[in-house]
Design a protein around this motif. Sequence first.
Motif, mmCIF file in Angstrom:
data_model
loop_
_atom_site.group_PDB
_atom_site.id
_atom_site.type_symbol
_atom_site.label_atom_id
_atom_site.label_comp_id
_atom_site.label_asym_id
_atom_site.label_seq_id
_atom_site.Cartn_x
_atom_site.Cartn_y
_atom_site.Cartn_z
ATOM 1 N N ASN A 7 0.800 -1.212 0.000
ATOM 2 C CA ASN A 7 0.000 0.000 0.000
ATOM 3 C C ASN A 7 0.839 1.272 0.000
ATOM 4 O OD1 ASN A 7 -2.757 0.934 -0.041
ATOM 5 N ND2 ASN A 7 -2.382 1.806 1.969
ATOM 6 N N ASP A 8 2.144 1.130 0.275
ATOM 7 C CA ASP A 8 3.025 2.296 0.246
ATOM 8 C C ASP A 8 3.496 2.609 -1.169
ATOM 9 O OD1 ASP A 8 4.404 0.951 3.234
ATOM 10 O OD2 ASP A 8 2.976 2.610 3.057
ATOM 11 N N LEU A 9 3.169 1.698 -2.104
ATOM 12 C CA LEU A 9 3.604 1.914 -3.477
ATOM 13 C C LEU A 9 2.739 2.980 -4.144
ATOM 14 C CD1 LEU A 9 4.054 -1.811 -4.534
ATOM 15 C CD2 LEU A 9 5.867 -0.157 -4.126
ATOM 16 N N PRO A 10 3.268 3.652 -5.151
ATOM 17 C CA PRO A 10 2.467 4.669 -5.835
ATOM 18 C C PRO A 10 1.290 4.067 -6.602
ATOM 19 C CG PRO A 10 4.602 4.393 -6.908
ATOM 20 C CD PRO A 10 4.642 3.582 -5.656
ATOM 21 N N ASN A 11 0.301 4.898 -6.895
ATOM 22 C CA ASN A 11 -0.922 4.450 -7.574
ATOM 23 C C ASN A 11 -0.646 3.683 -8.860
ATOM 24 O OD1 ASN A 11 -2.570 5.498 -5.620
ATOM 25 N ND2 ASN A 11 -3.144 7.322 -6.765
ATOM 26 N N GLU A 12 0.371 4.126 -9.615
ATOM 27 C CA GLU A 12 0.651 3.486 -10.911
ATOM 28 C C GLU A 12 0.922 2.003 -10.734
ATOM 29 O OE1 GLU A 12 0.884 7.502 -10.998
ATOM 30 O OE2 GLU A 12 2.417 6.348 -9.926
ATOM 31 N N ILE A 13 1.644 1.647 -9.664
ATOM 32 C CA ILE A 13 1.993 0.242 -9.455
ATOM 33 C C ILE A 13 0.783 -0.543 -8.969
ATOM 34 C CG2 ILE A 13 3.475 -1.349 -8.182
ATOM 35 C CD1 ILE A 13 5.679 0.643 -8.387
ATOM 36 N N MET A 18 -3.696 -4.258 -10.479
ATOM 37 C CA MET A 18 -5.144 -4.304 -10.748
ATOM 38 C C MET A 18 -5.424 -4.676 -12.192
ATOM 39 S SD MET A 18 -7.777 -1.388 -9.532
ATOM 40 C CE MET A 18 -7.050 -0.510 -8.180
ATOM 41 N N SER A 19 -4.543 -4.273 -13.095
ATOM 42 C CA SER A 19 -4.794 -4.532 -14.512
ATOM 43 C C SER A 19 -4.806 -6.023 -14.834
ATOM 44 C CB SER A 19 -3.764 -3.810 -15.390
ATOM 45 O OG SER A 19 -2.487 -4.414 -15.244
ATOM 46 N N PHE A 20 -4.273 -6.853 -13.929
ATOM 47 C CA PHE A 20 -4.290 -8.302 -14.128
ATOM 48 C C PHE A 20 -5.487 -8.967 -13.449
ATOM 49 C CE2 PHE A 20 -0.249 -8.919 -16.193
ATOM 50 C CZ PHE A 20 0.528 -7.858 -15.769
ATOM 51 N N LEU A 21 -6.255 -8.206 -12.677
ATOM 52 C CA LEU A 21 -7.389 -8.776 -11.949
ATOM 53 C C LEU A 21 -8.604 -8.901 -12.838
ATOM 54 C CD1 LEU A 21 -7.328 -6.767 -8.572
ATOM 55 C CD2 LEU A 21 -6.883 -9.199 -8.834
ATOM 56 N N MET A 22 -9.484 -9.846 -12.520
ATOM 57 C CA MET A 22 -10.759 -9.930 -13.217
ATOM 58 C C MET A 22 -11.625 -8.756 -12.763
ATOM 59 S SD MET A 22 -11.555 -13.917 -13.669
ATOM 60 C CE MET A 22 -12.092 -14.234 -12.008
ATOM 61 N N ILE A 23 -12.559 -8.364 -13.604
ATOM 62 C CA ILE A 23 -13.252 -7.100 -13.382
ATOM 63 C C ILE A 23 -13.973 -7.005 -12.030
ATOM 64 C CG2 ILE A 23 -15.369 -7.730 -14.656
ATOM 65 C CD1 ILE A 23 -13.641 -4.282 -14.638
ATOM 66 N N ARG A 35 -8.662 5.901 -0.212
ATOM 67 C CA ARG A 35 -7.676 6.061 -1.293
ATOM 68 C C ARG A 35 -8.045 5.192 -2.492
ATOM 69 N NH1 ARG A 35 -1.591 3.557 -1.589
ATOM 70 N NH2 ARG A 35 -0.980 4.503 -3.582
ATOM 71 N N TRP A 36 -8.610 4.024 -2.200
ATOM 72 C CA TRP A 36 -8.903 3.054 -3.245
ATOM 73 C C TRP A 36 -10.284 3.259 -3.878
ATOM 74 C CZ3 TRP A 36 -5.932 -1.274 -4.850
ATOM 75 C CH2 TRP A 36 -4.720 -1.436 -4.167
ATOM 76 N N LYS A 37 -11.115 4.121 -3.251
ATOM 77 C CA LYS A 37 -12.512 4.187 -3.672
ATOM 78 C C LYS A 37 -12.673 4.408 -5.179
ATOM 79 C CE LYS A 37 -16.953 6.308 -2.722
ATOM 80 N NZ LYS A 37 -17.594 7.586 -2.404
ATOM 81 N N ASN A 38 -11.934 5.357 -5.726
ATOM 82 C CA ASN A 38 -12.075 5.634 -7.162
ATOM 83 C C ASN A 38 -10.835 5.260 -7.964
ATOM 84 O OD1 ASN A 38 -14.748 6.774 -7.110
ATOM 85 N ND2 ASN A 38 -13.834 8.530 -6.051
ATOM 86 N N LEU A 39 -9.860 4.621 -7.287
ATOM 87 C CA LEU A 39 -8.599 4.288 -7.959
ATOM 88 C C LEU A 39 -8.827 3.414 -9.190
ATOM 89 C CD1 LEU A 39 -5.506 4.567 -7.883
ATOM 90 C CD2 LEU A 39 -5.428 2.591 -6.376
ATOM 91 N N TRP A 40 -9.729 2.422 -9.057
ATOM 92 C CA TRP A 40 -9.976 1.475 -10.146
ATOM 93 C C TRP A 40 -10.477 2.175 -11.410
ATOM 94 C CZ3 TRP A 40 -14.855 0.464 -12.345
ATOM 95 C CH2 TRP A 40 -15.942 1.051 -11.687
#
Lengths: 271, 160
Positions: A7-13, A18-23, A35-40
């Motif tokens: 969780n300390d990593l920047p949003n890009e990482i 997330m880009s590998f996760l199923m929808i 922080r994660w609410k609209n990140l996706w």
Amino acid sequence: MNKSGLNDLPNEILLHIMSFLMIQDVVKTSVLSKRWKNLWKHLPHLKLNTSEFSKPLYFSECVSGIVSSRSMGNYPLCTLDFNRHGSFQHKIFTELIKHAMSNGLQHLNIVVPSNIGLPYSLFTCHSLTSIYISVSMYDIKRRTRLPKHLDLPALKNLHLDSVGIQADHNGHAEPFSTCTELTNLYIDECVLVYPSSLPRKVEGKLNVTNATLSNLTIKDALTHKRMAPVPNYKYVISTPKLISFTLNGSPFLASSLPERLKVELQSSSMT
Amino acid sequence: MAQEASSSTSSKTISLKTGDGEIFEIEASAAKQMKTVQRLIDDLGDDITIPLHNVFSKELPKIIEYYKKDITGEITKDFEAEFVKDLNDDEVKVLFLAANYLDANKLFEFLSQNIADRLESKSVEYVRKYFGVENDFTPEEESKLREERAWSFRGIKEDE
């Protein structure tokens, strides 16, 4: 020992994982924390595939829910993959396409059943650079069609698999001439669709006319077991910048045309 | 010793020192795949032991193993499956953070996919713990959000 967590990593990482996760797992991350609410919603590539859902209804709800969540803000979308072989609600599909197009979509890859009509917003999008449409044979009506005119000035790659191509009252169609950046065109088992007033025996023309096209592939529909009878038409190809033309898997040779396929090569830079 | 190697770095090894003081050797061509290491080599020279403060003796050998296979072009799906087979979720996490720090792109990509696979259909609580996320929603906020996103909460696995 400095042990930092993910969780300390920047949003890009985080978005990269997330880009590998199923929808569904992607959307669930919105509940992790503020922080994660609209990140996706910052994911540039949306993959919507029914195979990830146990029921078609859940897939529809998910698509609908994603469109309304993403619409509550400004979240550009670069690539959309959509895959549904069976029936799908036209209204939800139209909303999805409209949403994607109004968020700057560049790459569209869709597999749809043939009872779905393609929304107008798909053919008037100025950000689209590549389109792949594949129609699964769900029923004999070819509702999934290319309209008579395409307003796609940025389009470079167009791949149509089993898509109907709308002809005018004379049985003519010339949809590609306005695509001023088109480089690659792949027409696989697409069929000219006549207006109901025009008898099928009238010989029609599918004009493949384009000033920038480099590569053309045509795979003609050789069997129409489940389809309504196909109108009688020929391809007229007028592409001055063409470098390669592949017909039914082989390079084009005028002498080796199969009998029912009529091709007229009007101009190209090929010998 | 027959002919000279075509590249002067092809048989050279680099010494890497972990945050807990252990030293490991790696071939220079493998070190090149880890951009952070290569940058340190460019700055400090390839005869000096390169310090890696944020990577430790538990994970570095595994990373070296991966890149040893990479430089001989032997990374296959089977190798990658075997590589992570006996690792638990935390061990993969540590490897991922190290791959990120080392800017080791191929391993980073592979582990991103593996982490995503491991998180598939896991509960929100499990994912929070895994990422180290502190929940700052009130219970009301969270339940409202879950309700709005009910369509994404189907078919969740039990936490192991």
